[in-house]
Design a protein around this motif. Sequence first.
Motif, PDB file in Angstrom:
ATOM      1  N   UNK A 224       1.069  -1.361   0.051  1.00  0.00           N
ATOM      2  CA  UNK A 224      -0.127  -0.129   0.111  1.00  0.00           C
ATOM      3  C   UNK A 224       0.902   1.246  -0.213  1.00  0.00           C
ATOM      4  N   UNK A 225       0.273   2.353  -0.266  1.00  0.00           N
ATOM      5  CA  UNK A 225       0.840   3.817  -0.215  1.00  0.00           C
ATOM      6  C   UNK A 225      -0.002   4.516   0.736  1.00  0.00           C
ATOM      7  N   UNK A 226       0.383   4.910   1.542  1.00  0.00           N
ATOM      8  CA  UNK A 226      -0.181   6.170   2.426  1.00  0.00           C
ATOM      9  C   UNK A 226       0.314   7.454   2.147  1.00  0.00           C
ATOM     10  N   UNK A 227      -0.502   8.442   2.307  1.00  0.00           N
ATOM     11  CA  UNK A 227      -0.048   9.647   2.270  1.00  0.00           C
ATOM     12  C   UNK A 227      -0.221  10.495   3.445  1.00  0.00           C
ATOM     13  N   UNK A 228       0.617  11.371   3.502  1.00  0.00           N
ATOM     14  CA  UNK A 228       0.119  12.582   4.612  1.00  0.00           C
ATOM     15  C   UNK A 228       0.806  13.737   4.440  1.00  0.00           C
ATOM     16  N   UNK A 229       0.341  14.836   5.334  1.00  0.00           N
ATOM     17  CA  UNK A 229       1.035  16.152   4.833  1.00  0.00           C
ATOM     18  C   UNK A 229       1.912  16.450   6.013  1.00  0.00           C
ATOM     19  N   UNK A 230       2.876  17.081   5.668  1.00  0.00           N
ATOM     20  CA  UNK A 230       4.190  17.576   6.608  1.00  0.00           C
ATOM     21  C   UNK A 230       4.486  19.081   6.255  1.00  0.00           C
ATOM     22  N   UNK A 231       4.791  19.718   7.125  1.00  0.00           N
ATOM     23  CA  UNK A 231       5.312  21.206   6.889  1.00  0.00           C
ATOM     24  C   UNK A 231       5.707  21.357   5.554  1.00  0.00           C
ATOM     25  N   UNK A 232       6.546  20.474   5.073  1.00  0.00           N
ATOM     26  CA  UNK A 232       7.469  20.744   3.878  1.00  0.00           C
ATOM     27  C   UNK A 232       6.566  20.286   2.628  1.00  0.00           C
ATOM     28  N   UNK A 233       5.378  19.639   3.063  1.00  0.00           N
ATOM     29  CA  UNK A 233       4.622  19.102   1.620  1.00  0.00           C
ATOM     30  C   UNK A 233       3.928  17.686   2.069  1.00  0.00           C
ATOM     31  N   UNK A 234       3.623  17.051   0.818  1.00  0.00           N
ATOM     32  CA  UNK A 234       3.070  15.630   1.064  1.00  0.00           C
ATOM     33  C   UNK A 234       4.166  14.782   1.178  1.00  0.00           C
ATOM     34  N   UNK A 235       3.919  13.894   1.754  1.00  0.00           N
ATOM     35  CA  UNK A 235       4.733  12.474   1.938  1.00  0.00           C
ATOM     36  C   UNK A 235       4.006  11.314   1.634  1.00  0.00           C
ATOM     37  N   UNK A 236       4.738  10.351   0.958  1.00  0.00           N
ATOM     38  CA  UNK A 236       4.021   8.957   0.722  1.00  0.00           C
ATOM     39  C   UNK A 236       4.891   8.017   1.404  1.00  0.00           C
ATOM     40  N   UNK A 237       4.144   7.080   2.102  1.00  0.00           N
ATOM     41  CA  UNK A 237       4.748   5.823   2.935  1.00  0.00           C
ATOM     42  C   UNK A 237       4.396   4.572   2.147  1.00  0.00           C
ATOM     43  N   UNK A 238       5.465   4.263   1.553  1.00  0.00           N
ATOM     44  CA  UNK A 238       5.249   3.001   0.701  1.00  0.00           C
ATOM     45  C   UNK A 238       5.443   1.607   1.445  1.00  0.00           C
ATOM     46  N   UNK A 239       4.564   0.722   1.738  1.00  0.00           N
ATOM     47  CA  UNK A 239       4.886  -0.639   2.308  1.00  0.00           C
ATOM     48  C   UNK A 239       5.138  -1.573   1.194  1.00  0.00           C
ATOM     49  N   UNK A 240       6.291  -2.303   1.414  1.00  0.00           N
ATOM     50  CA  UNK A 240       6.538  -3.561   0.434  1.00  0.00           C
ATOM     51  C   UNK A 240       6.786  -4.804   1.342  1.00  0.00           C
ATOM     52  N   UNK A 241       6.265  -5.739   0.910  1.00  0.00           N
ATOM     53  CA  UNK A 241       6.258  -6.859   1.656  1.00  0.00           C
ATOM     54  C   UNK A 241       6.635  -8.183   0.734  1.00  0.00           C
ATOM     55  N   UNK A 242       7.639  -8.862   1.380  1.00  0.00           N
ATOM     56  CA  UNK A 242       8.317 -10.106   0.851  1.00  0.00           C
ATOM     57  C   UNK A 242       7.622 -11.155   1.268  1.00  0.00           C
ATOM     58  N   UNK A 243       7.031 -12.088   0.338  1.00  0.00           N
ATOM     59  CA  UNK A 243       6.364 -13.083   0.851  1.00  0.00           C
ATOM     60  C   UNK A 243       7.324 -14.536   0.548  1.00  0.00           C
ATOM     61  N   UNK A 244       8.471 -14.421   0.339  1.00  0.00           N
ATOM     62  CA  UNK A 244       9.384 -15.379  -0.205  1.00  0.00           C
ATOM     63  C   UNK A 244      10.002 -15.706   1.006  1.00  0.00           C
ATOM     64  N   UNK A 245      10.998 -16.943   0.893  1.00  0.00           N
ATOM     65  CA  UNK A 245      11.685 -17.478   2.152  1.00  0.00           C
ATOM     66  C   UNK A 245      12.830 -16.856   2.334  1.00  0.00           C
ATOM     67  N   UNK A 246      13.476 -15.721   1.466  1.00  0.00           N
ATOM     68  CA  UNK A 246      14.930 -15.308   1.685  1.00  0.00           C
ATOM     69  C   UNK A 246      14.519 -13.705   1.427  1.00  0.00           C
TER      70      UNK A 246
END
Lengths: 613, 287
Positions: A224-246
Amino acid sequence: MNGLSTPGALVVGLLAVPILVVYMLRTRRPRRVVASTFLWREATKSVAASRPWDRIRPTIPLLLQLLLLAVLVLALTRPFRSAPGVAGDHLVMVIDASGSMLATDVRPTRLDAAKTEAKHLIDTLSPGAVVSVVVAAGTPSVAVPATRDHGEAARAIDRIQASEAPADFADAFLMAESLELPGRPATIALVSDGGLTPEERALVPPGSVFRGVGISGDNVSVERVETGEAPAGFQALAVVRNYGDSDRRVPLAVLRDGIEVANATVTAPAGSPVERSFDLGPEPGRVEVRIPGGNALAADDHAFAVLEVNRPQHILLATPGNLFLESLLRSLAGAEVHVRAKATGGEGFDLVVYDRVAVPRRIAAPALFIAPTKLPGVAVDGIVNQPAITYIAPSDPLLAQVDLSELSIARAQRAVIPGARVLVGTSSSPLIAVWTEGTERRAWVGFDLHETNLPLQVAFPILFDHLLAWSSGAEPVSARFAGDVLELPPVAGADEVQIAIPGGRGATLVPGEQFVETQKAGFYDIEYYDNGDVTAERSVALSFPARESGLTPRDVEPRGGEERPGLTATVRSPAFAWVLALALAVLLVEWWWAHGRPTPARARSFVKRGKPA
Amino acid sequence: MLLAPEVLERLERLSLLTRGRLTGAYPGGHRSRRLGSSVDFADWRAYVPGDDFRRIDYQIYARLDRLLVRLYEAEDEVVLHAVVDASSSMGYDGKLDGALRVTGALCYLAAARGDRARAWVIDGDGAHPSPWARSRDSAVALLAWLEGIVPKGSSDLATGLARVRNARGFRGVTVLVSDMLTEDWEAALRRVSGPGSEGALLHVLARSELEPAERGDLHLIDSEHGGSIDLSVTEQVLRAYRERTRSWMGAVAEACRRRDLRYALVHPDDDLEALLLVRLRAEGLVG
């Protein structure tokens, strides 16, 4: 497993003996055309007398004739193939068409493998048996209600397309059971990769059979990507998930309005998520985070979000005094908070927060009510001491990332709110609810913030951020996924809403309706119209649902408790036609070899016949 | 063209020969059995009323007081009937080609010398005569007729030769050109010649028939009659075949000798001039 229906017919194979005897008695000789046999006849007698028997030569015609005999004997033994097949005379198939079925660990996709398996099950049915097909997608449907035309069922299966939304198995199973005739249980077969929740597994019709597809759970996704507002502007938080074994190093590219503005490489530990934030500046827009290249499931290599100012800017807080609320509201980026001890209608404000005050009858702005002493339209009939929380709305976007497991409340109002969407409640009363009045949204918290531990928890700013954003008409900042319902809140003056769906299609609705055809991830452009003029517009981003990214195939154990015809291993597929076809082919080859094959002698004979002497 | 122009030119130096005197319908260059008006004295006979007075030998009358008339030799043409076997068996290894070449050569050299020549073809449909040839031009037309001959069917030589004998009308020379690969070859030979005529057999056999290349187990099919025999061709069988062939050829040659027929063995690949100038000249057929 294969076998022979009449193995006694193998005795016919003894006919090979007379064939061999014939070949010993009579040698097949190459044919030679000579001018005259007049002078050869004298020699014939001595030869015939000298070799009454001939040794067997393994000639092609002999081998072909023995092969033909073997094939005929095989046909007489009536061979059959034994394979798992449907025992009953009615097969109801539930075919999983959720997002995970787009995985390519089996080529071309899991859904195609499921279609092949489904058609194989149809092939094992006896002629005249009834077939029904239910598609378990975001919105389940019946592809084939009940037909004896197996070809039609196969064609309907071929037409099934996967959605990117999670499948609604509960509805799909309900549809499957509804297709059964009274008193005649059908064979219900679930063809899926097993991506069912425990709740959905509990709903699998008893006695069903499961045919699994998929071989690997290896996958990396942008969850997912979540966004938010900071004093300097927008920020995006990307969440990456690894479903593998390594552990894996995953490259990321960030696109803003289709143009790549940043990239990074993150190390995603096996089985765990990793987060990475990106500064995107003050301008609103659309953001997409993608994993370049490809892996087992391409659809979850993208996540989408919208950068927009969705917080109220002018807020009226009517309260006898609430440090928690004032601190929270003042912390909102760009917010201008006006605190009053007396409640007013809120004209000129983006949002009014009524905290423990009597709410006037007319409110001119979106409103958030916190334990109001009087609220028109809401009947408070008492106080509940230490209410036991029995309900938290599952997967409601307003409660996304809100952990209320430690929530304690000393006292709460017991109220009845007609038409409200309850987010948190007890067995007898809502505790947190939202609803819409005309074109305005309302949020209600039924307890004093001083009589709960909520302000001391991490969930407090997140929950109120969602409630304030929703009340002011904006979408929640948390990520939303394909399959989620899009609410289309009324907008003053708008009489029509048009939605552009990713992929090119569109839909027209009335403000206040819900849009449920969210089967595809991407940006949904929403425009409100008033007599043909656009009065408001916004975009909603839906990402690929994280639940569908877990590709590990799982079995679904059939539940007992109800007698249904299942699969049996004794279904026999006669191979008689194939054997006869093989026999005919051998016969044609033998004939061609004996009569039609071009040989040097035949070529010479042709030349002699065609050329004048 | 069946025969090249230079071959035809050389053929004009040759002529058809006969062993005895044959009677022809028209005057020619060969001594006839008849008496005629040539310059060669032959005999006297008693005068009978009506004889030409100019032929009375007055010297004899003065000496013997008897009226005798002087007789002279006659010179007639020779009629050549060249009979070609065009059965299917002649279609192998160029036998029919060779047979047509030597037939054409004999007809041409005879016609070029003023004799009359005609070719006959015996095939599965019977005996077919060619146009007569008595000059170079008509002989060339006969050669063209021969070029159109193809092997066909199973020929009945004896019946065909009987038709030739019935049709020829005048006695002359009959030359049979055949492989004689038939059960009734002796009956055919009986019809080649007759009283007042001469005959010859040009026995056409391919070298592959004398020394076959076939080996191993074979299913032999007769091209002419369609019959077949299964045979394992071993060295022993080949020896038997050669012996049988020699014996049969000897029998054919002996039968020709008995019937006063000239005999020559012809191979399809024989040189035509060598065949005519050496072997057929030795047999007294051309000279």
